[in-house]
Write a protein that holds these residues in place. Structure first.
Motif, mmCIF file in Angstrom:
data_model
loop_
_atom_site.group_PDB
_atom_site.id
_atom_site.type_symbol
_atom_site.label_atom_id
_atom_site.label_comp_id
_atom_site.label_asym_id
_atom_site.label_seq_id
_atom_site.Cartn_x
_atom_site.Cartn_y
_atom_site.Cartn_z
ATOM 1 N N LEU A 102 0.830 -1.205 0.000
ATOM 2 C CA LEU A 102 0.000 0.000 0.000
ATOM 3 C C LEU A 102 0.860 1.248 0.000
ATOM 4 O O LEU A 102 0.583 2.203 -0.750
ATOM 5 C CB LEU A 102 -0.936 0.008 1.209
ATOM 6 C CG LEU A 102 -1.863 1.223 1.335
ATOM 7 C CD1 LEU A 102 -2.734 1.372 0.100
ATOM 8 C CD2 LEU A 102 -2.721 1.109 2.586
ATOM 9 N N ALA A 103 1.905 1.275 0.813
ATOM 10 C CA ALA A 103 2.796 2.439 0.844
ATOM 11 C C ALA A 103 3.481 2.638 -0.497
ATOM 12 O O ALA A 103 3.648 3.770 -0.967
ATOM 13 C CB ALA A 103 3.843 2.271 1.953
ATOM 14 N N ALA A 104 3.865 1.523 -1.149
ATOM 15 C CA ALA A 104 4.489 1.626 -2.466
ATOM 16 C C ALA A 104 3.508 2.185 -3.489
ATOM 17 O O ALA A 104 3.875 3.014 -4.335
ATOM 18 C CB ALA A 104 4.987 0.247 -2.920
ATOM 19 N N GLY A 105 2.245 1.747 -3.411
ATOM 20 C CA GLY A 105 1.237 2.272 -4.321
ATOM 21 C C GLY A 105 0.985 3.755 -4.100
ATOM 22 O O GLY A 105 0.869 4.529 -5.057
ATOM 23 N N LEU A 106 0.926 4.180 -2.843
ATOM 24 C CA LEU A 106 0.705 5.595 -2.532
ATOM 25 C C LEU A 106 1.895 6.451 -2.962
ATOM 26 O O LEU A 106 1.722 7.606 -3.345
ATOM 27 C CB LEU A 106 0.448 5.767 -1.040
ATOM 28 C CG LEU A 106 -0.891 5.248 -0.517
ATOM 29 C CD1 LEU A 106 -0.918 5.282 1.000
ATOM 30 C CD2 LEU A 106 -2.042 6.071 -1.097
ATOM 31 N N THR A 107 3.093 5.874 -2.906
ATOM 32 C CA THR A 107 4.287 6.627 -3.275
ATOM 33 C C THR A 107 4.262 7.037 -4.739
ATOM 34 O O THR A 107 4.789 8.091 -5.111
ATOM 35 C CB THR A 107 5.551 5.782 -2.989
ATOM 36 O OG1 THR A 107 5.597 5.496 -1.582
ATOM 37 C CG2 THR A 107 6.821 6.540 -3.369
ATOM 38 N N THR A 108 3.638 6.222 -5.586
ATOM 39 C CA THR A 108 3.591 6.531 -7.020
ATOM 40 C C THR A 108 2.455 7.488 -7.377
ATOM 41 O O THR A 108 2.333 7.900 -8.536
ATOM 42 C CB THR A 108 3.420 5.247 -7.848
ATOM 43 O OG1 THR A 108 2.174 4.617 -7.487
ATOM 44 C CG2 THR A 108 4.564 4.275 -7.590
ATOM 45 N N ALA A 109 1.628 7.855 -6.388
ATOM 46 C CA ALA A 109 0.482 8.739 -6.670
ATOM 47 C C ALA A 109 0.891 10.084 -7.279
ATOM 48 O O ALA A 109 0.200 10.573 -8.184
ATOM 49 C CB ALA A 109 -0.336 8.954 -5.396
ATOM 50 N N PRO A 110 1.979 10.733 -6.832
ATOM 51 C CA PRO A 110 2.367 12.003 -7.466
ATOM 52 C C PRO A 110 2.622 11.870 -8.963
ATOM 53 O O PRO A 110 2.321 12.795 -9.728
ATOM 54 C CB PRO A 110 3.647 12.387 -6.725
ATOM 55 C CG PRO A 110 3.518 11.738 -5.391
ATOM 56 C CD PRO A 110 2.825 10.438 -5.664
ATOM 57 N N PHE A 111 3.161 10.748 -9.378
ATOM 58 C CA PHE A 111 3.371 10.509 -10.810
ATOM 59 C C PHE A 111 2.026 10.519 -11.537
ATOM 60 O O PHE A 111 1.877 11.146 -12.592
ATOM 61 C CB PHE A 111 4.071 9.165 -11.009
ATOM 62 C CG PHE A 111 4.360 8.829 -12.443
ATOM 63 C CD1 PHE A 111 5.597 9.104 -13.000
ATOM 64 C CD2 PHE A 111 3.401 8.226 -13.246
ATOM 65 C CE1 PHE A 111 5.867 8.791 -14.325
ATOM 66 C CE2 PHE A 111 3.651 7.910 -14.557
ATOM 67 C CZ PHE A 111 4.892 8.199 -15.108
ATOM 68 N N ALA A 112 1.051 9.809 -10.974
ATOM 69 C CA ALA A 112 -0.269 9.746 -11.600
ATOM 70 C C ALA A 112 -0.913 11.116 -11.666
ATOM 71 O O ALA A 112 -1.502 11.493 -12.682
ATOM 72 C CB ALA A 112 -1.160 8.777 -10.810
#
Length: 581
Positions: free
Chosen positions: A326-336
């Motif tokens: 989950l933390a890894a998924g949230l980390t990529t949110a700025p890219f999205a």
């Protein structure tokens, strides 16, 4: 991954089918939209959702890094190979029929993936998933084309584009949430099982609501061409995925070399069929257009850098820094977020500025990778998701600026009668680039992990040496202990099965047990060595990702240079032909 873009409004001027039947319930308009959009969402979600599940899959199935490469790249490869023929199959045998077959197969393959007892079964399931996904994907645009009147298509394409964007950027986050939920202790298996009920619902809806349509002109399929391109891609990708783990046997080297001739044979075959007036998988006339010829190479190079980045980055976050899925998924949110914002901005620009936006996007991407390298130099072990916001947000902006205008510009000079084939070729090249890029970056990244392991281990030796000396151990024993530690870290980094404990690491534990010190001090040593091993692994992953990002910079710099070779927007007013979605 990213917000995919495709120029589709031009297709509203192309006759895709004249034999359109209503579904069994007599509906052929908005009632079917949720059905075909559900299919689109699932297909593209499965490209990126697996990345955050890699450590869990490795742990539960005792999978090697080469095997998880195949899990990721196998889907994209099979997807790409099927796309080459699926559109033509829909024209000949019926788009509704192909859609239903694809949906049923995709749901069954998803269940197989979720139930996989071994990683080999999971890889097989992913390849099957990709095949049926490739059958479905081209039918969606064709179904929209023949189902909705021209007055509704712009809105439908807009919704379709939003669905594509949501699916491709939501994969890591949804995957992290599902693994975090761990319903019924299913862990990573949920990311596949969730497709089954959605697939069943979409299949039943399509069965009753979707009308059949066929092309009035297409009557044959180039089966030999389909065989050659599929065989060539498999021969090229399989050695790249498995070669490193197998120490590059002669058979794999021969297969890789042979793929060049098979893919070349496909090109010759397509040209000869074109010369004799037969149906081809790829439009030769369209490829002769400079914009598409350069554009196919451009898309291949650009997508060598996108999916591979998230593959390596997800492993780095979870395996190297202990991030949860989950933390890894949230980390990529700025890219999205950056990608969505810049994609929206490109829809407000003039078509003739497309190449400028592409140049800016590729340059921004290269700069963002450089910023990420500098960040990793400075933060070291103090890395957090918050510190990654700026470079990832900038990278997302670069992707959004590039992809939409690229699709528009590449297809702007393609003859209208060849636009369907050209669009399909771009989609195929995109998936091939992603699969090839994952294979290449895995060779680079895992190669660096082994090469940098000794340096990362030696960085931990001063405190280890000090601790061993303080316990009164003689210098020869201290040297034996430090040498064993370095060997253990190196063997752990190069171990094909990440869940296996190398013999050298077992020897470290044995050496501690026979050391002439008190039991309490032995426990302290075990704790110290475990902490040192964790720090060494973190340092190894950090330096290795930092070095690997040079590949990303090279990809986007090459993209920048290739963009300069693209012809500008044609002088005639073609703005109405391009809608970026």
């Amino acid at each position: 991954m990213l917000v995919l873009s495709m120029v589709v409004k031009v297709m509203t001027g192309v006759e895709l089918g004249v034999e359109v039947e209503k579904g069994p319930l007599g509906r052929t308009s908005l009632a079917i939209l949720p059905i075909i959009l559900a299919a689109t969402f699932m297909q593209l979600l499965d490209v990126s959702i697996v990345n955050v599940a890699i450590p869990s899959i490795q742990s539960h199935l005792h999978a090697s890094f080469g095997s998880v490469e195949a899990v990721v790249a196998g889907y994209q490869l099979s997807f790409a190979a099927t796309l080459m023929t699926a559109s033509r199959l829909g024209d000949v045998f019926g788009r509704r029929r192909l859609f239903l077959i694809g949906m049923a197969g995709f749901a069954i393959a998803s269940g197989l993936c979720g139930a996989a007892p071994y990683v080999s079964v999971l890889v097989f399931g992913r390849v099957v998933q990709g095949f049926f996904s490739g059958l479905m994907f081209p039918q969606v645009l064709s179904i929209i084309q023949v189902t909705f009147p021209s007055s509704q298509r712009s809105k439908v394409f807009g919704i379709y584009g939003a669905t594509i964007g949501l699916a491709t950027i939501a994969g890591p986050l949804i995957g992290g949430l599902l693994i975090k939920a761990n319903i019924a202790n299913l862990d990573w298996r949920l990311i596949f099982y969730v497709n089954v009920p959605i697939g069943v619902a979409a299949f039943v809806g399509a069965l009753f609501l979707l009308g059949e349509s066929k092309s009035s002109t297409s009557s044959s399929v180039d089966s030999m061409g389909a065989f050659l391109i599929t065989a060539g891609l498999v021969m090229a990708l399989y050695p790249l995925i498995e070669g490193r783990a197998s120490s590059w046997p002669n058979s794999m080297v021969a297969m890789l070399i042979g793929s060049v001739f098979v893919i070349g044979g496909f090109g010759v075959h397509q040209y000869l069929r074109y010369r004799h007036g037969n149906v081809t998988l790829v439009s030769i006339e369209a490829i002769r257009t400079r914009s598409l010829g350069v554009g196919l190479i451009l898309f291949l190079i650009f997508f060598l850098g996108i999916a591979p980045f998230f593959f390596a980055f997800s492993i780095f976050l979870q395996e190297g820094n202990g991030f949860s899925p989950l933390a890894a998924g949230l980390t990529t949110a700025p890219f999205a977020i950056g990608s969505v914002l810049s994609s929206f901005l490109t829809t407000r620009t003039r078509s003739k500025d497309a190449r400028i936006l592409m140049l800016a996007g590729s340059l921004i991407l290269a700069i963002s990778m450089w910023l990420l390298i500098r960040l990793l130099y400075h933060v070291g072990a103090q890395l957090s998701g918050f510190k990654l916001i700026v470079p990832l947000f900038i990278a997302g902006i670069g992707v959004g600026l590039f992809v939409g205008p690229a699709s528009s510009l590449v297809l702007a000079r393609v003859p209208e009668e060849a636009i369907g084939s050209a669009s399909g070729s771009l989609s195929t090249v995109q998936q091939i680039g992603g699969a090839l890029g994952v294979a290449l970056i895995a060779i680079i990244f895992f190669g660096f992990l082994g090469a940098n392991a000794n340096q990362a281990a030696r960085a931990q030796l001063p405190p280890i040496t000090a601790e061993l000396t303080s316990l009164g151990l003689p210098a020869p024993l201290v040297k034996v202990g430090t040498n064993l530690f370095v060997t253990c870290i190196h063997d752990r980094a190069t171990e094909k099965n990440p869940s296996a404990l190398p013999h050298s690491c077992i020897e470290v534990g044995g050496a501690i047990q026979i050391a002439p010190i008190a039991p309490k001090e032995k426990k302290q040593l075990v704790s110290m060595f475990l902490n040192a091993a964790q720090n060494a692994a973190q340092g190894d992953f950090l330096v290795s990702l930092r070095d690997t990002l040079s590949f990303e910079i090279a990809v986007f710099v090459l993209t920048f240079l290739l963009t300069l070779a693209l012809p500008g927007w044609p002088k005639e007013n073609l703005d109405e032909r391009a809608i970026v979605i």
